[in-house]
Motif scaffolding. Sequence first.
Motif, PDB file in Angstrom:
ATOM      1  N   GLU A 289      25.165  59.170 -28.557  1.00  0.00           N
ATOM      2  CA  GLU A 289      24.630  57.803 -28.577  1.00  0.00           C
ATOM      3  C   GLU A 289      23.211  57.679 -28.026  1.00  0.00           C
ATOM      4  N   ARG A 290      22.998  58.104 -26.795  1.00  0.00           N
ATOM      5  CA  ARG A 290      21.707  57.822 -26.151  1.00  0.00           C
ATOM      6  C   ARG A 290      20.570  58.612 -26.775  1.00  0.00           C
ATOM      7  N   LEU A 291      20.783  59.886 -27.090  1.00  0.00           N
ATOM      8  CA  LEU A 291      19.713  60.660 -27.714  1.00  0.00           C
ATOM      9  C   LEU A 291      19.352  60.067 -29.066  1.00  0.00           C
ATOM     10  N   MET A 292      20.352  59.737 -29.869  1.00  0.00           N
ATOM     11  CA  MET A 292      20.097  59.136 -31.169  1.00  0.00           C
ATOM     12  C   MET A 292      19.296  57.846 -31.031  1.00  0.00           C
ATOM     13  N   LEU A 293      19.683  56.992 -30.090  1.00  0.00           N
ATOM     14  CA  LEU A 293      18.981  55.726 -29.894  1.00  0.00           C
ATOM     15  C   LEU A 293      17.554  55.944 -29.376  1.00  0.00           C
ATOM     16  N   ASN A 294      17.403  56.829 -28.412  1.00  0.00           N
ATOM     17  CA  ASN A 294      16.062  57.084 -27.876  1.00  0.00           C
ATOM     18  C   ASN A 294      15.098  57.498 -28.976  1.00  0.00           C
ATOM     19  N   ILE A 295      15.563  58.384 -29.848  1.00  0.00           N
ATOM     20  CA  ILE A 295      14.703  58.879 -30.922  1.00  0.00           C
ATOM     21  C   ILE A 295      14.442  57.788 -31.952  1.00  0.00           C
ATOM     22  N   MET A 296      15.493  57.120 -32.405  1.00  0.00           N
ATOM     23  CA  MET A 296      15.328  56.135 -33.470  1.00  0.00           C
ATOM     24  C   MET A 296      14.545  54.908 -33.008  1.00  0.00           C
ATOM     25  N   GLN A 297      14.749  54.493 -31.783  1.00  0.00           N
ATOM     26  CA  GLN A 297      14.032  53.315 -31.281  1.00  0.00           C
ATOM     27  C   GLN A 297      12.531  53.593 -31.211  1.00  0.00           C
ATOM     28  N   ARG A 298      12.176  54.760 -30.689  1.00  0.00           N
ATOM     29  CA  ARG A 298      10.747  55.069 -30.597  1.00  0.00           C
ATOM     30  C   ARG A 298      10.148  55.310 -31.983  1.00  0.00           C
ATOM     31  N   MET A 299      10.835  56.059 -32.818  1.00  0.00           N
ATOM     32  CA  MET A 299      10.316  56.304 -34.162  1.00  0.00           C
ATOM     33  C   MET A 299      10.160  54.996 -34.938  1.00  0.00           C
ATOM     34  N   SER A 300      11.114  54.097 -34.804  1.00  0.00           N
ATOM     35  CA  SER A 300      11.030  52.826 -35.520  1.00  0.00           C
ATOM     36  C   SER A 300       9.901  51.957 -34.976  1.00  0.00           C
ATOM     37  N   GLY A 301       9.658  52.019 -33.677  1.00  0.00           N
ATOM     38  CA  GLY A 301       8.513  51.295 -33.118  1.00  0.00           C
ATOM     39  C   GLY A 301       7.200  51.810 -33.670  1.00  0.00           C
ATOM     40  N   ILE A 302       7.076  53.128 -33.774  1.00  0.00           N
ATOM     41  CA  ILE A 302       5.864  53.738 -34.337  1.00  0.00           C
ATOM     42  C   ILE A 302       5.713  53.375 -35.807  1.00  0.00           C
ATOM     43  N   ALA A 303       6.799  53.491 -36.572  1.00  0.00           N
ATOM     44  CA  ALA A 303       6.730  53.175 -37.996  1.00  0.00           C
ATOM     45  C   ALA A 303       6.395  51.711 -38.227  1.00  0.00           C
ATOM     46  N   THR A 304       6.903  50.836 -37.387  1.00  0.00           N
ATOM     47  CA  THR A 304       6.641  49.398 -37.528  1.00  0.00           C
ATOM     48  C   THR A 304       5.166  49.091 -37.304  1.00  0.00           C
ATOM     49  N   TYR A 305       4.597  49.627 -36.228  1.00  0.00           N
ATOM     50  CA  TYR A 305       3.180  49.389 -35.952  1.00  0.00           C
ATOM     51  C   TYR A 305       2.301  50.048 -37.013  1.00  0.00           C
TER      52      TYR A 305
ATOM     53  N   LEU B 264      -1.488  54.625 -32.894  1.00  0.00           N
ATOM     54  CA  LEU B 264      -0.268  54.699 -33.699  1.00  0.00           C
ATOM     55  C   LEU B 264       0.883  55.310 -32.912  1.00  0.00           C
ATOM     56  N   THR B 265       0.577  56.171 -31.963  1.00  0.00           N
ATOM     57  CA  THR B 265       1.638  56.855 -31.228  1.00  0.00           C
ATOM     58  C   THR B 265       1.599  56.646 -29.719  1.00  0.00           C
ATOM     59  N   HIS B 266       0.440  56.302 -29.162  1.00  0.00           N
ATOM     60  CA  HIS B 266       0.412  56.258 -27.688  1.00  0.00           C
ATOM     61  C   HIS B 266       0.407  54.854 -27.102  1.00  0.00           C
ATOM     62  N   GLN B 267       0.496  53.826 -27.918  1.00  0.00           N
ATOM     63  CA  GLN B 267       0.554  52.460 -27.395  1.00  0.00           C
ATOM     64  C   GLN B 267       1.682  51.695 -28.065  1.00  0.00           C
ATOM     65  N   ILE B 268       2.859  52.282 -28.089  1.00  0.00           N
ATOM     66  CA  ILE B 268       3.962  51.763 -28.888  1.00  0.00           C
ATOM     67  C   ILE B 268       5.104  51.284 -28.005  1.00  0.00           C
ATOM     68  N   LYS B 269       5.693  50.156 -28.406  1.00  0.00           N
ATOM     69  CA  LYS B 269       6.921  49.670 -27.797  1.00  0.00           C
ATOM     70  C   LYS B 269       8.075  49.985 -28.736  1.00  0.00           C
ATOM     71  N   SER B 270       9.116  50.571 -28.201  1.00  0.00           N
ATOM     72  CA  SER B 270      10.264  50.953 -29.023  1.00  0.00           C
ATOM     73  C   SER B 270      10.936  49.724 -29.630  1.00  0.00           C
ATOM     74  N   LEU B 271      11.500  49.914 -30.822  1.00  0.00           N
ATOM     75  CA  LEU B 271      12.232  48.850 -31.500  1.00  0.00           C
ATOM     76  C   LEU B 271      13.653  48.802 -30.951  1.00  0.00           C
ATOM     77  N   ASP B 272      14.193  47.595 -30.818  1.00  0.00           N
ATOM     78  CA  ASP B 272      15.493  47.412 -30.186  1.00  0.00           C
ATOM     79  C   ASP B 272      16.625  47.673 -31.186  1.00  0.00           C
ATOM     80  N   LEU B 273      17.372  48.742 -30.956  1.00  0.00           N
ATOM     81  CA  LEU B 273      18.561  49.104 -31.737  1.00  0.00           C
ATOM     82  C   LEU B 273      19.713  49.343 -30.767  1.00  0.00           C
ATOM     83  N   SER B 274      20.929  49.209 -31.258  1.00  0.00           N
ATOM     84  CA  SER B 274      22.072  49.382 -30.365  1.00  0.00           C
ATOM     85  C   SER B 274      23.251  49.972 -31.126  1.00  0.00           C
ATOM     86  N   LEU B 275      23.982  50.899 -30.481  1.00  0.00           N
ATOM     87  CA  LEU B 275      25.177  51.470 -31.086  1.00  0.00           C
ATOM     88  C   LEU B 275      26.390  50.815 -30.423  1.00  0.00           C
ATOM     89  N   LYS B 276      27.204  50.125 -31.219  1.00  0.00           N
ATOM     90  CA  LYS B 276      28.330  49.364 -30.682  1.00  0.00           C
ATOM     91  C   LYS B 276      29.640  49.766 -31.359  1.00  0.00           C
TER      92      LYS B 276
END
Length: 283
Positions: free
Chosen positions: A99-115, A269-281
């Motif tokens: 759970e946590r590793l998957m979320l950590n990676i996806m949240q940061r990657m999605s924040g980067i992709a969004t910006y 693109l990579t060093h000023q990013i806020k992670s996107l909020d995702l949750s595994l429930k």
Amino acid sequence: MTETNPHELRDLIRLALREDIGDGDHSSLSCVPETATKRARLLVKQAGVLAGVEVALVVFDEVDPALKVEVKIQDGARIEVGDIVLTVEGSARSILQAERLMLNIMQRMSGIATYTRSMVDLIADLPVKLLDTRKTTPNFRLFEKMATRIGGAHNHRMGLYDMIMLKDNHLDYAGGIQAALVRAHQYLEKTGRDLKIEIETRNLGEVDEVLRLGGADIVMLDNFSLEDMREAVRKIGGRIETEASGNINETTLRAVAETGVDSISSGALTHQIKSLDLSLKAF
């Protein structure tokens, strides 16, 4: 322990799992029955651009190949609050470990992709490429550069090994532009490598010097004013590829792109990013 390859996604995930799990997930081991089978779904809690689904599948597989994952939304899609990205079913302990590793990676990657997507959209009608940089998180560069690609930007160099980039400190240490270029070409000839040479310029005088000397594939125009950047593009006249750099963000990007440069690099693109909020429930 075998050596970890920083260019192999699975190697990096295995290393991250060792970091997180250590000698055991004692929270799960202590209270979740070994035979318990459960389900969970990845919920979107903030609108943006999705990135990291491909990586999530590898995380689940590395933790437990028996986990069954159903992907409902693919990388690069725009997502809204309430969307379900994927579901996972199988060992409850395995789901909790991943759970946590998957979320950590996806949240940061999605924040980067969004910006990144928001930046790409600002210049979509202009013939210019948006590039990422080496301003990345150590041991996370592979994922961050995957995210910028998903967002629509182009990867610049992956590291120090796939291009010769002669920046200000290189030029100062080498004894100037001419000395740096000569030595760079001598190095390539001696080692038999076929690498592009990019050289940073800090003013129009240095642009003139590079044009006079030749031998560069790309000229970086670093922190130029818009007026000087337009003049540099005019002087170069398409003979060498141009890259603008320095203080590139959503407020400056459009004006820089309109100067006529071929590409624009942005560390933001990579060093000023806020992670996107995702949750595994669980469900």
